[in-house]
Write an enzyme that holds these catalytic residues in place. Structure first.
Site, PDB file in Angstrom:
ATOM      1  N   GLU A 220       0.892  -0.624   0.104  1.00 40.00           N
ATOM      2  CA  GLU A 220      -0.061   0.160   0.129  1.00 40.00           C
ATOM      3  C   GLU A 220       0.799   1.153  -0.018  1.00 40.00           C
ATOM      4  O   GLU A 220       0.382   2.000  -0.468  1.00 40.00           O
ATOM      5  CB  GLU A 220      -1.026  -0.089   1.048  1.00 40.00           C
ATOM      6  CG  GLU A 220      -1.759   1.433   1.442  1.00 40.00           C
ATOM      7  CD  GLU A 220      -1.556   1.951   2.719  1.00 40.00           C
ATOM      8  OE1 GLU A 220      -0.958   2.826   2.888  1.00 40.00           O
ATOM      9  OE2 GLU A 220      -2.467   1.226   3.778  1.00 40.00           O
TER      10      GLU A 220
ATOM     11  N   GLU B 165      10.001   2.473   2.120  1.00 41.35           N
ATOM     12  CA  GLU B 165       8.841   1.878   3.194  1.00 41.35           C
ATOM     13  C   GLU B 165       8.236   0.869   4.401  1.00 41.35           C
ATOM     14  O   GLU B 165       7.244   1.195   4.636  1.00 41.35           O
ATOM     15  CB  GLU B 165       7.687   1.752   1.979  1.00 41.35           C
ATOM     16  CG  GLU B 165       8.131   3.798   1.245  1.00 41.35           C
ATOM     17  CD  GLU B 165       7.217   4.758   1.937  1.00 41.35           C
ATOM     18  OE1 GLU B 165       6.827   4.299   2.954  1.00 41.35           O
ATOM     19  OE2 GLU B 165       7.827   5.936   1.909  1.00 41.35           O
TER      20      GLU B 165
END
Length: 1039
Positions: A109, A182
């Site tokens: 995501e 991330e």
């Protein structure tokens, strides 16, 4: 971006019968709408840009028409909700069902938003935050789906954002460096020093450490994993920090290929923009490039147990717990039915509310009033976020030896409910709550809608059925009529005769955090030991490569953007009418509120002695929950549920618009009701002001324990806010009071009260506060209602004001009690004119000769991450430099702080903001760093002072500011800025013009004038783990 811990973070229910959060509608054009009329023209079988219409359903209760479609070539599902609401929303969700706890859907995501085929620049998602007027932009990872929603009021902006979102989810770059940033990576502690130790870094890695620093999240996650121990619910979709380092880049790319396909997608559009335009863009930019597949992502039903199970887990101790010796959580969970049965889900949701909501519910009476624990367990009531729903009941803050007692009480209550059922009046109150929620309006209805239907639709339920609430209500009433034991039979079936139940206890272990740190250390050592010299060199090289990529100026020219010229020069005005009931000002704001009346009253605290002030938040918490007039607290709660949409009180510190040494202190009372119930609501307020009950010490203890527990539990989720409030404590007089009411001081104060063996001394303080507060002296009121209702409302409000204490005193008795109080005109238009003895309304403002001073505070808390804040005293709202500082905060956030704190530092979030209180605040959230982050704050100021930004950067910052300034306001809150803060539409227009005028010179000037160390007073605070460098630094105060 948010991860799920059992329930999707940030996803709010449309229908919330337990917690009272609104099922709310934000459209306020109620006549037959063009958007709905257009939608009703569609016929089943109609082909539109590669889609086929298969259902058209008007839902008059919600003022919408739902159109269901399927994409012919891929099977993608699309639901369009046509409604006369300019705040249009889009979302796409994918069923994401991981089978391990590496956090692959959550990391994916994040990574898909870091660049795509059409928009190659790094991080287009965050860059669009300043190139758009979006009213909402985010992404959520839930237990079994991932959702990407945005909303905006601008049609060009909608197309821009849709283009970026479609390209991100279907054609992402998925670069390895973005995965490293991330997700997780091994990197040298000092990246350019290969001699420094290798450590774990990564945004999601640190985010999930912060998530599970909250024991409520930890408990909820254990509960789901153990109640549903098969398939995807047995793992942590957000990621377990000890498992995240097992995820590889290749696995991430494979997960995208199998899950992010149109055949596994559900598209949702909402608002007044044309459906055809949306479908054409979705088809042309994404779906035309795909063919149908069988995604194979469905979740099988859980195998049912033949007998109940028990489990015990450990957690870290809570240093703020109301009673350190009672920190055990215990609950019993029952697995219910499939959530795609909409009526059964509706019924069980209502049943849950009857069982646990409010002091009249059987579980509240048996568990909360028994004072065995502090509050219900972190997961309580109905939960429909998984394919099969569950119901949980239990307590937190109990002694370990009381587990058996709690278990016995739960079983006993179930038997009693099966025997006795529920009072008819409680069922009527519940149905009234649904009725008022259907009428109540907020500004984010599209987002509430997509979140409300997401779980059901994800498992191939019918989302339109969920919207037909009136039909479900009618069927529910009929079921009760046909079978008076309808609800008792449900309790018997799902609770008494259901062997699939889990008893889960969790208690603190002093060595838990140390053990977790040791496990992480071992995991790290294992990774490092397995590396060859070549691999270590490659890690060093990749670390430098990542920093170079993060530091390189990005060409964002490929991204679409609005221009400052797209922003309206003016804004819609909100006319109000001021009347006076003797000397009490009442502001009337005529709004299309759909038959709901919104009432607010503000009374000030100027005469309250200092020793009582720390007790004001407690007073506000209990004043509508202790009983009043002829009603005990149970009957009072019942009347509030039957006649209103809720009644509350909250302390307010209102900074003056012209002077940071002036502020207004008081309490705001709010409530709303259906027009027919207005006399009953105002009668309740009259009884609360005249005759509140302060005689039940045992019930006060229940409320105190619940409040203390709630405050303690809230720190890990709101650590940055607590840090900011603390950092501002020594900068303004209002900041000192704000910290007393809303800061760590209040958490500690409530903990001390909760620890008292008796509460008589506290109980005696409440009538003293009431004397100063519950009076029409220094009161003002505001009403938002339809123009037709206002005459009746004014009669009832006048009756209320004339029947509460304070009215009728002679003017000469109303002298200012304290020398530090000054008077200012209440109406902004009267500002500057003399305050005389005439009829001009005034408000009493505290004027303080406050001496701002610098203070740095470190709160050592059992968290694995930090919450860091620094505040600077700047200027009030009406100062001509305020708009420059407002734009500067957005500029620093998007062009410097995001890169340094999140991308390089690995924190979940960070930035700068300027509040109405005049404090310029730097902050970070779930941050692995602390002192280093503070040096980033200072470097950002140097960057701003050097003027290292372009006109395009300034324009983007302005767009970001205006997306907040022009955010939609619900009818219930229109005129509120004027009522509370004295900010008129004329003042807002002047502020707007000043924002447009901000330029390079004014930004550099503001940075030099206010943010230079030594020019202004700074305060700092850090919440986080033990820190050796802070401990050695005498300039820090240790708490």
């Amino acid at each position: 971006m948010a991860a799920a811990v059992c329930r999707a973070a940030g996803v709010r229910p449309l229908l919330s019968v337990r917690s009272g959060r609104s099922m709310s509608c934000c459209s306020w054009r109620w006549r037959s709408s063009s958007a709905q009329e257009r939608a009703r023209q569609y016929t089943v079988g109609k082909k539109i840009h590669g889609f086929t219409v298969n259902q058209v359903t008007p839902v008059p209760d919600l003022f919408l028409t739902a159109v269901k479609l399927n994409h012919d070539n891929t099977g993608a599902q699309h639901l369009h909700v046509a409604r006369d609401d300019p705040n249009n929303l889009f979302s796409v969700q994918f069923r994401t069902t991981p089978l391990n706890s590496t956090g692959v859907p959550h990391i994916l995501e994040h990574v898909v938003l870091c660049g795509s085929e059409k928009y190659q620049c790094r991080d287009p998602f965050f860059k669009m935050l300043t190139r758009s007027l979006a009213t909402f932009m985010n992404a959520f990872t839930a237990n079994d789906y991932t959702m990407y929603p945005f909303s905006t009021q601008n049609s060009k902006d909608f197309q821009n954002l849709l283009s970026v979102y479609l390209d991100a989810v279907f054609f992402p770059c998925l670069r390895e460096l973005d995965f490293w940033q991330e997700g997780w990576r091994l990197e040298h502690e000092i990246p350019d020093d290969p001699g420094s130790p290798l450590i774990f870094k990564g945004v999601v890695f640190n985010e999930m450490k912060g998530v599970f620093a909250n024991n409520e999240n930890l408990y909820a996650q254990h509960l789901q994993n153990k109640l549903l121990p098969e398939h995807t619910y047995s793992v942590i979709s957000g990621g377990d920090p000890l498992h995240i380092p097992k995820l590889t880049w290749e696995e991430l790319k494979n997960f995208h290929a199998t899950h992010y396909h149109p055949s596994n997608a559900r598209f949702f559009t909402y608002g007044d923009l044309p459906l055809e335009q949306h479908l054409q863009q979705i088809q042309d930019e994404a779906l035309c490039k795909f063919r149908k597949i069988e995604p194979g992502t469905s979740v099988p039903k859980q195998s049912r147990w033949s007998e109940p199970r028990e489990c015990h887990v450990n957690c870290g101790p809570d240093s703020m717990a109301p009673d350190p010796s009672k920190q055990t959580i215990y609950s019993v969970s029952f697995l219910l039915g499939d959530i795609t049965d909409s009526f059964e889900a509706f019924t069980l949701n209502l049943l849950s509310s009857l069982l646990v909501s409010g002091p009249n519910s059987p579980f509240y009476k048996a568990l909360i009033d028994a004072q065995i624990g502090t509050d219900f367990a972190p997961v309580v009531g109905y939960d429909g976020s998984t394919r099969e729903a569950c119901f949980t009941i239990g307590l937190q803050g109990i002694a370990e030896q009381d587990i058996k007692v709690v278990k016995e009480i739960i079983a006993k209550v179930i038997d009693e409910v099966i025997e006795n059922g529920f009072e008819q009046e409680r069922i009527e109150a519940l149905l009234h709550k649904i009725e008022i929620q259907l009428k109540h309006q907020t500004t984010n209805f599209g987002l509430a809608l997509t979140s409300y239907i997401a779980a059901n639709w994800n498992h191939d339920g019918d989302p339109v059925e969920m919207l037909q609430i009136s039909e479900n209500m009618a069927r529910f009433k009929q079921s009760l009529e046909d079978n008076p034991h309808f609800l008792q039979d449900k309790v018997k079936h799902y609770f008494k005769e259901n062997p699939h139940q889990l008893s889960l206890s969790m208690s603190p272990d002093e060595s838990y955090l140390k053990n977790q740190a040791q496990l992480e250390k071992e995991k790290l050592q294992e990774k490092v030991n397995s590396l060859s010299m070549e691999e270590k060199k490659e890690i060093y090289k990749k670390g430098l490569e990542l920093i170079a990529a993060q530091s390189r100026p990005q060409d964002a020219s490929s991204l679409p953007a609005l221009k400052v010229s797209d922003i309206q020069q003016t804004f819609p005005l909100t006319p109000v009418e001021m009347t006076y009931i003797d000397e009490v000002p009442v502001q009337y704001c005529s709004q299309p509120t759909n038959g709901v009346v919104y009432f607010k009253a503000f009374t000030n605290l100027n005469t309250l002695p200092e020793d009582l002030k720390p007790y004001v938040p407690l007073f506000c918490s209990v004043i509508t929950r202790m009983g009043c007039g002829n009603l005990d607290y149970r009957k009072q709660d019942q009347q509030i549920e039957l006649k209103t949409g809720g009644m509350s009180a909250s302390p307010k510190i209102l900074q003056d618009n012209d002077n940071l040494d002036m502020y207004e202190q008081g309490v705001l009372f709010t409530s709303h009701c259906l027009e027919r119930n207005l006399p009953d609501m105002m009668h309740l307020w009259t009884d609360i002001f005249n005759n509140p009950h302060f005689d039940d010490e045992e019930h006060l203890r229940v409320l105190v324990m619940m409040a203390a527990q709630e405050l303690s539990n809230g720190i890990p989720e709101s650590g940055h806010l607590y840090a900011a409030v603390r950092a501002g404590k020594t900068l303004t007089a209002a900041g000192r009071l704000q910290e007393m009411f809303n800061g760590i001081s209040q958490v500690q104060h409530m903990k001390r009260i909760a620890e008292k063996p008796e509460l008589l001394t506290v109980l005696r303080k409440l009538p003293r506060i009431k004397m100063h507060l519950l009076s029409n002296e220094n009161m003002r009121c505001a009403v938002n209602a339809t123009s037709q209702a206002i005459p009746e409302v004014s009669t009832e409000v006048e009756k209320f004001i004339r029947n509460i204490p304070g009215f009728g005193k002679k003017k000469k008795d109303k002298k200012l009690i304290r020398t530090n109080i000054t008077e200012k005109p209440l109406n902004p238009e009267d500002a500057g004119s003399e305050v005389s003895g005439g009829s001009q309304a005034t408000k009493k403002i505290v004027f303080s000769s406050f001496k701002a001073c610098q203070m740095k505070t470190h709160f050592q808390l059992p968290f694995p991450v930090n919450y860091v804040s620094e505040c600077v005293r700047t200027v009030p709202y009406m100062n001509p430099d305020f708009p420059s500082l407002l734009v500067l905060a957005r500029l620093l956030t998007s062009k410097f702080l995001h890169r340094e704190i999140r991308e390089k530092g690995g924190a979940y979030g960070g930035g700068a903001m300027l509040s109405h209180n005049g404090l310029f605040t730097f902050y970070s959230y779930r941050d692995p760093n602390s002192i280093d982050t503070m040096s980033v704050f200072r470097r950002s100021v140097d960057w701003a002072k050097a003027g290292k930004f372009t006109q395009e950067d300034i324009d983007e910052a302005k767009l970001s500011v205006f997306s907040t300034v022009d955010a939609p306001v619900a009818p219930s809150n229109r005129g509120l800025d004027r009522f509370l803060l004295g900010i008129s539409d004329e003042m807002k227009q002047k502020h707007r013009e000043q924002l447009f005028a901000v330029d390079h010179d004014s930004l550099v000037g503001a940075a030099n004038k206010y943010l230079t160390t030594g020019h202004s007073t700074w305060g700092a605070a850090i919440l986080g783990p033990e820190n050796e460098s802070i401990a050695r630094d005498p300039t820090w105060v240790q708490r």
